[in-house]
Design an enzyme around this catalytic site. Structure first.
Site, PDB file in Angstrom:
ATOM      1  N   ARG A   1      -6.865 -14.788  27.332  1.00 12.92           N
ATOM      2  CA  ARG A   1      -6.896 -16.192  26.917  1.00 12.92           C
ATOM      3  C   ARG A   1      -6.773 -16.213  25.402  1.00 12.92           C
ATOM      4  NH1 ARG A   1     -10.350 -15.272  23.720  1.00 12.92           N
ATOM      5  NH2 ARG A   1     -10.587 -17.484  23.375  1.00 12.92           N
ATOM      6  N   GLY A   2      -6.764 -17.443  24.851  1.00 18.72           N
ATOM      7  CA  GLY A   2      -6.496 -17.558  23.417  1.00 18.72           C
ATOM      8  C   GLY A   2      -4.989 -17.747  23.245  1.00 18.72           C
TER       9      GLY A   2
ATOM     10  N   ASP B   1      -5.102 -24.243  19.659  1.00 10.81           N
ATOM     11  CA  ASP B   1      -4.177 -23.943  20.754  1.00 10.81           C
ATOM     12  C   ASP B   1      -2.856 -24.676  20.580  1.00 10.81           C
ATOM     13  OD1 ASP B   1      -7.098 -23.701  21.787  1.00 10.81           O
ATOM     14  OD2 ASP B   1      -5.841 -22.377  23.000  1.00 10.81           O
TER      15      ASP B   1
HETATM   16  O1  MRU Z   1      -9.508 -21.648  26.758  1.00  7.80           O
HETATM   17  P1  MRU Z   1      -9.283 -20.535  25.784  1.00  7.80           P
HETATM   18  O2  MRU Z   1     -10.403 -19.569  25.701  1.00  7.80           O
HETATM   19  O3  MRU Z   1      -7.927 -19.914  25.969  1.00  7.80           O
HETATM   20  O4  MRU Z   1      -9.229 -21.320  24.402  1.00  7.80           O
HETATM   21  C1  MRU Z   1      -9.044 -20.674  23.206  1.00  7.80           C
HETATM   22  C2  MRU Z   1      -9.492 -21.540  22.137  1.00  7.80           C
HETATM   23  O5  MRU Z   1      -9.498 -22.734  22.226  1.00  7.80           O
HETATM   24  C3  MRU Z   1      -9.950 -20.897  20.922  1.00  7.80           C
HETATM   25  O6  MRU Z   1     -10.863 -21.725  20.288  1.00  7.80           O
HETATM   26  C4  MRU Z   1      -8.927 -20.533  19.939  1.00  7.80           C
HETATM   27  O7  MRU Z   1      -9.181 -21.125  18.748  1.00  7.80           O
HETATM   28  C5  MRU Z   1      -7.532 -20.867  20.136  1.00  7.80           C
HETATM   29  S1  MRU Z   1      -6.639 -19.390  20.214  1.00  7.80           S
HETATM   30  C6  MRU Z   1      -6.743 -18.581  18.678  1.00  7.80           C
END
Ligand code: MRU
Length: 364
Positions: free
Chosen positions: A53-54, A242
């Site tokens: 994820r991320g 994101d």
């Molecule tokens: O739902 P996720 O864990 O994929 O979300 C990731 C995020 O929202 C993080 O906060 C992140 O800032 C974005 S990816 C660097």
């Protein structure tokens, strides 16, 4: 970054040159397990179920998903099928679309026998590029941290939400890259880590990776940040994103908006670490970003380690109480002090972004 002294990225190719290997993030911090992906469907499931994820890592994983699809069947039909299936795996992170469009544009004109190797090459390039982008975000953010005069005591106090560290990218991270570089440069830095309900990416992932690198940190309930800001315990906030629109509205993990409001009220700078594939140049308003609605079970249940060492999931709600789970929110550009990109630091506005990415200006 290192795990117990061993350098890791979040995604890499096995020695057979075909199998993709990833760290299973659903098991952290309780177990460190590497998963093998042999088919495109493994990559799709891995993104959908948040084994990876991320935003930047989702893009890299999708690129390798296309490579796995081409290894199985390099036909036009498979190219279209893999593009469609992977595109639907998660809705918010625009890096997914960026990577899939990139791979599709590269592969479509090629003869099928050439597609497999070209896809693997490009996926590897995307990973290397992401690591370098994040390293440069770290350098640019370090410049900002060097200017901070701590509000209380000697150490610089950062606050971050969710996980935008190396686990969210291929290496280094976006929001955490400046923090790692500041720590490595000898700046006394401490991080308040929002636990980030409902999936607890802060408590599970950010705390884990900061601990592995030896960065002083404290996990806090998501509701504690505003109080700490009122008491001069936070010198700056930094998060990832994101998807960020061309006007600088920042979509990020649910709860980011509340931190930005509290930061604004307390005069605390609010920075966002941002690689260029996360900018959605097609959108102006954050309100137009589709927001992922995840399972209510993520709110109604919580997993953790028991005193006996087993990992268990327990129910939190009274039987029959419904739960809702919007997974992202949008922080308006006016609440963002600056965007920290691989090209430099800019205002969260169309003019600010275009000062770093002039090729994106619309024709007059
Ligand atoms: O739902 P996720 O864990 O994929 O979300 C990731 C995020 O929202 C993080 O906060 C992140 O800032 C974005 S990816 C660097």
């Amino acid at each position: 970054m290192k795990v117990d002294g061993v350098p890791y990225r979040t995604i890499w190719l096995a020695p057979d040159g075909t199998t993709v290997q990833v760290i299973d993030q659903t098991l952290l911090p309780h177990a460190f397990v590497v998963r093998d992906w042999r088919r495109m469907e493994d990559a799709e499931r891995g993104i959908r179920t948040m084994i990876v994820r991320g935003a930047p890592l989702i893009g890299a994983a999708a690129a390798y998903g296309m490579a796995l699809a081409m290894a199985a069947d390099p036909s036009d039909a498979m190219l279209t099928h893999a593009y469609t299936v992977l595109m639907a795996s998660r809705p918010t992170a625009v890096n997914l679309r960026w990577a899939l469009d990139d791979l599709h544009a590269l592969l479509a004109p090629l003869a099928p026998p050439e597609r497999r190797d070209a896809a693997y090459r490009r996926a590897a390039e995307i990973c290397d590029e992401d690591a370098e982008i994040c390293r440069r975000i770290g350098e640019n953010g370090l410049g900002l941290i060097r200017q901070i005069k701590p509000r209380s005591g000697e150490r610089v106090n950062a606050l971050t939400h969710c996980n935008a560290g190396w686990l969210a990218t291929v290496d280094w991270g976006t929001a955490l890259a400046p923090i790692y570089q500041a720590h490595d440069a000898g700046i006394p830095i401490h991080v308040w880590v929002d636990e980030t309900r409902p999936r607890n990416q802060g408590a599970s992932l950010t705390a884990w990776e900061l601990a592995k690198h030896g960065v002083p940190h404290t996990v806090i309930a998501d509701n504690a940040g505003g109080h700490l800001m009122q008491r001069d315990q936070v010198d700056f906030c930094i998060t990832g994103t994101d998807r960020t629109t061309r006007c600088g509205d920042v979509c990020n993990k649910i709860g980011t908006y509340l931190k930005a409001l509290a930061a604004h009220d307390n005069g605390v700078p609010f920075y966002v670490g941002l690689p260029y594939p996360t900018i959605d140049w097609t959108l102006e308003r954050g309100a137009d970003i589709p927001i992922e609605e995840r399972s209510a079970a993520e709110v109604s249940r919580i997993a953790g380690r028991t005193a006996a060492g087993a990992v268990a999931t327990v129910e939190l709600l009274p039987a029959g109480s419904p739960a809702a789970n919007p997974a992202f929110d949008v922080t308006p550009a006016r609440l963002v002090t600056a965007l920290v990109t691989e090209r430099g630091v800019c205002a969260a506005s169309e003019a600010g972004l275009l000062s770093l990415y002039p090729d994106r200006a619309r024709a007059a």
